[in-house]
Design an enzyme around this catalytic site. Structure first.
Site, PDB file in Angstrom:
ATOM      1  N   GLU A  88       4.649 -11.137  17.366  1.00  0.00           N
ATOM      2  CA  GLU A  88       4.648 -10.720  18.759  1.00  0.00           C
ATOM      3  C   GLU A  88       4.945 -11.753  19.727  1.00  0.00           C
ATOM      4  OE1 GLU A  88       4.334  -5.960  19.774  1.00  0.00           O
ATOM      5  OE2 GLU A  88       3.317  -7.171  20.992  1.00  0.00           O
ATOM      6  N   LYS A 142       0.764  -1.319  -0.062  1.00  0.00           N
ATOM      7  CA  LYS A 142      -0.182   0.318   0.112  1.00  0.00           C
ATOM      8  C   LYS A 142       0.826   1.010  -0.191  1.00  0.00           C
ATOM      9  CE  LYS A 142      -0.635   0.817   4.990  1.00  0.00           C
ATOM     10  NZ  LYS A 142       0.114  -0.962   5.696  1.00  0.00           N
TER      11      LYS A 142
END
Ligand SMILES: *[C@@H]1O[C@H](CO)[C@@H](O)[C@H](O)[C@H]1NC(C)=O
Ligand SMILES: *[C@@H]1O[C@H](CO)[C@@H](O)[C@H](O)[C@H]1NC(C)=O
Ligand SMILES: *[C@@H]1O[C@H](CO)[C@@H](O)[C@H](O)[C@H]1NC(C)=O
Ligand SMILES: *[C@@H]1O[C@H](CO)[C@@H](O)[C@H](O)[C@H]1NC(C)=O
Length: 428
Positions: free
Chosen positions: A320, A157
């Site tokens: 994470e 994007k």
């Protein structure tokens, strides 16, 4: 690539011909074709005489934490004229890289390995970027070495000019390439991991030589020279280095519920997830890792990990926990046993130094992990300022996050200057 660095030979020779060495140094740039390559060495210093606006700053005083200099520098960096002068439009890179030889020369990219030790220990980098081409180019220049290999993932994007400018830069280097499959990154969602996975696959396939894999983003910057990185990695003796700890209760919702991307945002999908495959304990960690080639092979080929990857795709912030979990899977090269004695925090791992707002404070306080941020915060993470530099240089981490050329250009300027000086000084 050269089998042996001519510079090294030149330096060995110069020990013998010590007086001659001094002569060449003194005679400076008037000698154009110097058989001892000593000019190359001097020439590779960042002198600031290329007209860069930051060159008015005294980096020595900044590194020493001199209060008055830091104040002056901060005032300079907020003046309108200065802020304007540091802007470089994306089009600049497209034009400047039409002449690659000149681009590399004027930007002082290293074009030969600085030592045999580094040449024998090539590294593979994945760099995920979405904006600020200048940040990326400064980072690339700081870590670039011809024996290493670099995969760049530009967000699908990103603006067209960003993609074109980065493509133009990569076209100047045989060992820097754009990822074969570009994804659209959504904050906290799966594609962030997919971007690194795509680069991992490309890097693994592109060369069998590299020893360690390091992933970066456009706002990271090294705290060590390539030689120091190589030595730190050799010291790991095949191990990996990353945050991998017990999962706190308040983060378990991230993978007990199913999430989905709606209109570019991650939303709870309202479904409970099944437990992780093979009952793998999900560990808590970070997006940034330093891993050996075998770990990358496991990520690409081990069926347990491929199953875990599929299972992770509808979770919150899989970056994470995924790497941290794989780091504790038995049989993964360089992994650790599951016992809590092997838990490693981000502070103890060497992969990445990050200053979280809530961990800042003063030594002696039970909560504080590091001194307060001297720059600004973005999403509770410190964007380093010149005032952080002295402290940063004492840390053992290979890279720090975040730097921003438009928040504090002098922090990057002084850091890159310090690293280049160190790299050249370590040649002696
Ligand atoms: C920069 O700072 C250092 C250390 O404070 C000092 O010794 C040096 O003279 C300064 N250089 C300039 C050009 O002001
Ligand atoms: C384009 O780059 C060349 C050097 O490669 C330079 O001489 C020229 O001024 C640049 N043009 C623009 C418009 O920046
Ligand atoms: C990339 O972006 C284009 C639109 O700019 C879109 O059509 C395409 O589906 C995107 N690809 C991916 C893999 O997200
Ligand atoms: C690996 O690279 C070769 C070219 O070196 C290419 O033909 C092949 O498709 C690549 N394989 C994968 C899985 O990317």
């Amino acid at each position: 690539m050269r089998p042996r660095s001519p510079l090294l030979l030149a330096l060995k020779l110069s020990v013998v011909l010590g007086s001659l060495w001094t002569l060449f140094l003194l005679s400076g740039p008037t000698i154009d074709f110097n058989p001892t390559y000593i000019l190359r060495y001097r020439w590779l210093e960042y002198t600031g005489d290329d007209g860069s606006p930051e060159s008015v700053c005294n980096c020595t005083a900044i590194q020493q934490g001199d209060k008055e200099t830091l104040e002056q520098t901060k005032i300079l960096t907020i003046t309108k004229d200065f802020r304007k002068s540091i802007q470089i439009p994306d089009e600049y890179y497209i034009n400047a890289t039409q002449d690659c030889r000149n681009f590399k020369l004027s930007r002082k990219y290293l074009t030969f390995p600085l030592s045999q030790e580094e040449e024998d220990f090539p590294l593979a980098y994945s760099i995920v970027v979405h904006q600020k081409v200048q940040n990326f180019e400064r980072l690339l220049r700081a870590i670039y070495a011809p024996q290493n290999i670099y995969c760049i993932h530009v967000d699908n994007k990103s603006e067209g000019s960003v993609i074109s400018a980065i493509e133009a830069i990569t076209s100047c280097f045989p060992n820097v390439f754009l990822v074969s499959k570009r994804v659209t990154v959504v904050y906290a969602a799966w594609p962030r991991v997919q971007a690194d996975l795509n680069c991992m696959a490309d890097l693994y396939n592109a060369s069998t030589k590299w020893k360690y894999f390091i992933n970066l983003c456009g706002q990271d910057f090294p705290l060590k020279t390539n030689l120091e990185i190589v030595r730190a990695l050799r010291y790991l003796r095949g191990g990996n280095s990353m945050e991998s700890e017990r999962m706190p209760e308040n983060k378990k919702y991230r993978f007990t519920n199913s999430f989905e991307v709606v209109n570019g945002n991650l939303k709870v999908a309202g479904k409970q997830k099944t437990p992780p495959p093979f009952n793998l304990p999900i560990m808590s960690g970070g997006a940034y890792i330093v891993v050996n080639r075998g770990y990358v092979r496991s990520v690409l080929e081990d069926h347990r990990i491929l199953t875990l990857i599929e299972w992770s795709k509808d979770t919150y912030s899989p970056d994470e926990f995924l790497w941290a979990t794989i780091q504790r899977v038995p049989g993964v090269p360089g992994s650790n046993w599951l016992n809590a004695k092997y838990d490693m925090s981000d502070v103890n791992a060497i992969a990445r130094l990050v200053k979280w707002h809530w961990h800042e404070g003063s030594q002696g306080s039970l909560e504080a992990v590091y001194p307060k941020c001297e720059g600004n915060h973005v999403r509770a993470i410190c964007v380093y300022g010149v005032g952080d530099l002295q402290w940063l240089l004492t840390q053992h981490h290979l890279f720090a996050n975040k730097f921003d050329i438009y928040t504090d250009p002098v922090a990057i300027y002084c850091l890159e200057k310090y690293l280049r000086q160190k790299a050249l000084a370590d040649l002696h």
